[in-house]
Scaffold this motif. Structure first.
Motif, PDB file in Angstrom:
ATOM      1  N   TRP A 342      27.134  36.814   1.332  1.00  0.00           N
ATOM      2  CA  TRP A 342      26.118  36.231   1.247  1.00  0.00           C
ATOM      3  C   TRP A 342      26.112  34.816   0.855  1.00  0.00           C
ATOM      4  O   TRP A 342      25.501  33.855   1.551  1.00  0.00           O
ATOM      5  N   CYS A 343      26.970  34.448  -0.381  1.00  0.00           N
ATOM      6  CA  CYS A 343      27.009  33.154  -0.920  1.00  0.00           C
ATOM      7  C   CYS A 343      27.718  32.031   0.290  1.00  0.00           C
ATOM      8  O   CYS A 343      27.112  31.001   0.235  1.00  0.00           O
ATOM      9  N   GLU A 344      28.696  32.627   0.637  1.00  0.00           N
ATOM     10  CA  GLU A 344      29.134  31.807   1.953  1.00  0.00           C
ATOM     11  C   GLU A 344      28.386  31.518   2.938  1.00  0.00           C
ATOM     12  O   GLU A 344      28.170  30.434   3.485  1.00  0.00           O
ATOM     13  N   ALA A 345      27.450  32.620   3.379  1.00  0.00           N
ATOM     14  CA  ALA A 345      26.252  32.356   4.423  1.00  0.00           C
ATOM     15  C   ALA A 345      25.432  31.285   3.858  1.00  0.00           C
ATOM     16  O   ALA A 345      24.895  30.450   4.600  1.00  0.00           O
ATOM     17  N   ARG A 346      25.219  31.292   2.622  1.00  0.00           N
ATOM     18  CA  ARG A 346      23.883  30.495   2.009  1.00  0.00           C
ATOM     19  C   ARG A 346      24.521  29.090   1.518  1.00  0.00           C
ATOM     20  O   ARG A 346      23.774  28.474   0.777  1.00  0.00           O
ATOM     21  N   GLY A 347      25.739  28.750   1.571  1.00  0.00           N
ATOM     22  CA  GLY A 347      26.182  27.777   1.148  1.00  0.00           C
ATOM     23  C   GLY A 347      26.458  27.616  -0.582  1.00  0.00           C
ATOM     24  O   GLY A 347      26.340  26.555  -1.126  1.00  0.00           O
ATOM     25  N   ILE A 348      26.773  28.682  -1.052  1.00  0.00           N
ATOM     26  CA  ILE A 348      26.583  28.641  -2.571  1.00  0.00           C
ATOM     27  C   ILE A 348      28.251  28.834  -2.774  1.00  0.00           C
ATOM     28  O   ILE A 348      28.876  29.723  -2.463  1.00  0.00           O
ATOM     29  N   ASP A 349      28.673  27.813  -3.554  1.00  0.00           N
ATOM     30  CA  ASP A 349      30.305  27.632  -3.881  1.00  0.00           C
ATOM     31  C   ASP A 349      30.472  28.617  -5.052  1.00  0.00           C
ATOM     32  O   ASP A 349      30.240  28.560  -6.149  1.00  0.00           O
ATOM     33  N   ILE A 350      31.109  29.841  -4.514  1.00  0.00           N
ATOM     34  CA  ILE A 350      31.693  30.763  -5.669  1.00  0.00           C
ATOM     35  C   ILE A 350      32.704  30.251  -6.478  1.00  0.00           C
ATOM     36  O   ILE A 350      33.123  30.958  -7.560  1.00  0.00           O
ATOM     37  N   THR A 351      33.615  29.396  -6.208  1.00  0.00           N
ATOM     38  CA  THR A 351      34.460  28.930  -7.151  1.00  0.00           C
ATOM     39  C   THR A 351      33.986  28.272  -8.450  1.00  0.00           C
ATOM     40  O   THR A 351      34.794  28.156  -9.266  1.00  0.00           O
TER      41      THR A 351
END
Length: 360
Positions: A342-351
């Motif tokens: 989800w984060c990758e699709a929504r442009g949320i940087d999980i790092t």
């Protein structure tokens, strides 16, 4: 059956359906399980160093957990509210009542909400109205409880599936804006279990809202509850609608420095509470876990259980080396599986979350 009797009947049905196992999310595993703390072998603090107090502009909380909006509006639910208020009083938890529309429209039902203040005269209490109410209704709801804050609940899916629910949602944003600009206590825009997106939070921020409860999918499911009240139960396929609480908190990430974010929905245990706090929530709401203990074992058992939760939260904070709630936001947490996707699709940087320990 007149409108008042129908509303009372609906309140009782909501409680009965909320405690059934089927009312919770149909997910086989919680998204909370896809958030993993990075263990630190040298936390360099002791258990007694940890404080659970939360200092928020406008609200001073003794604990980061609060009893979230559940009920009121009938004789049975008034008795539940009185018990919940006793639990809040003995544990230092803030408490929200359920929607006060019944008490605002029917004077005889006001007591089912006012009992909360009578049972907890010095506690932090949140009033609760819908986004469609005019300013005078919001002011009356606050006065009814001598409330410290006001929740405005956003419940579009529930209303649409509810047989007698609302069908027109035009003007909600303008109505919330009017309330925010004319009330001098915190106004919390609150979802009811379908999660918030960053787009929703941006719209709320633009009209002056400073407090949101992202209240995600995973706990009490109001689509299921209202669908059970329909003759043909034709909306069962919508049970998975909305964002889970972990995803909703990640959606809120860019607003954590400019808004106060609360979390609720699908919280099962103290570790879930700590994960919410680490993702930026200032406080975490509980509903179903408390209600089920209360109805099964009584007030005293529920009080003891909430005290155990507070002790366990301090234990987890100690393992993470966090002396207070703010320091939990410095603890590294790895985001995996569907939440990561989800984060990758929504442009949320999980790092930003997994590399925090490098900044400590």
């Amino acid at each position: 059956m007149d409108e008042n009797k129908m509303r009372e009947k609906r309140k009782d049905e909501h409680v009965q359906l909320a405690i059934s196992p089927q009312s919770n999310s149909s997910l086989p595993l919680s998204h909370f399980d896809q958030l993993l703390f990075v263990h630190q072998s040298l936390p360099n603090i002791g258990f007694n160093d940890v404080s659970l107090k939360v200092n928020i502009q406008g609200l001073q909380l003794d604990t980061p957990m609060y009893i979230n909006a559940m009920t009121g509006g009938s004789k049975m639910t008034g008795e539940i509210n009185a018990s919940l208020a006793k639990i809040a009083c003995e544990t230092g938890m803030a408490m929200a009542v359920g929607s006060q529309h019944a008490g605002l429209r029917n004077e005889t039902l006001k007591e089912t909400y006012q009992v909360v203040r009578k049972s907890n005269p010095k506690g932090i209490i949140f009033a609760n109205v819908g986004a469609d109410v005019p300013l005078d209704f919001a002011l009356r709801a606050i006065e009814m409880l001598e409330a410290n804050a006001l929740q405005i609940h956003l419940n579009v899916p529930q209303e649409l599936v509810m047989p007698e629910g609302e069908r027109d949602f035009k003007g909600w944003l303008q109505q919330i804006e009017q309330v925010v600009h004319h009330i001098d206590i915190p106004v919390i825009a609150k979802e009811v279990g379908f999660g918030m997106s960053k787009e929703t939070i941006r719209l709320l921020k633009e009209i002056g809202v400073q407090y949101v409860d992202v209240s995600g999918r995973g706990g009490t499911n109001f689509i299921h509850i209202e669908n059970q009240r329909r003759e043909h139960r034709e909306y069962e396929y919508l049970q998975g609608w909305g964002q889970t609480t972990p995803i909703a908190l990640l959606e809120a990430h860019e607003y954590l420095n400019s808004m106060i974010v609360f979390a609720s929905g699908g919280v099962r245990n103290p570790l879930d509470v700590v994960k919410c706090l680490s993702l930026g929530a200032k406080a975490v709401g509980l509903a179903s876990p408390i209600l089920k203990i209360l109805l099964k074992a009584g007030v005293e058992e529920a009080i003891e259980e909430m005290k155990h939760w507070q002790e366990q939260i301090k234990t987890i904070c100690t393992m993470l080396g966090a002396k207070n709630i703010d320091e939990l936001r410095n603890c590294s947490i790895v985001i995996t599986k569907e939440v990561r996707e989800w984060c990758e699709a929504r442009g949320i940087d999980i790092t930003l979350f997994s590399q925090r320990s490098k900044q400590r």
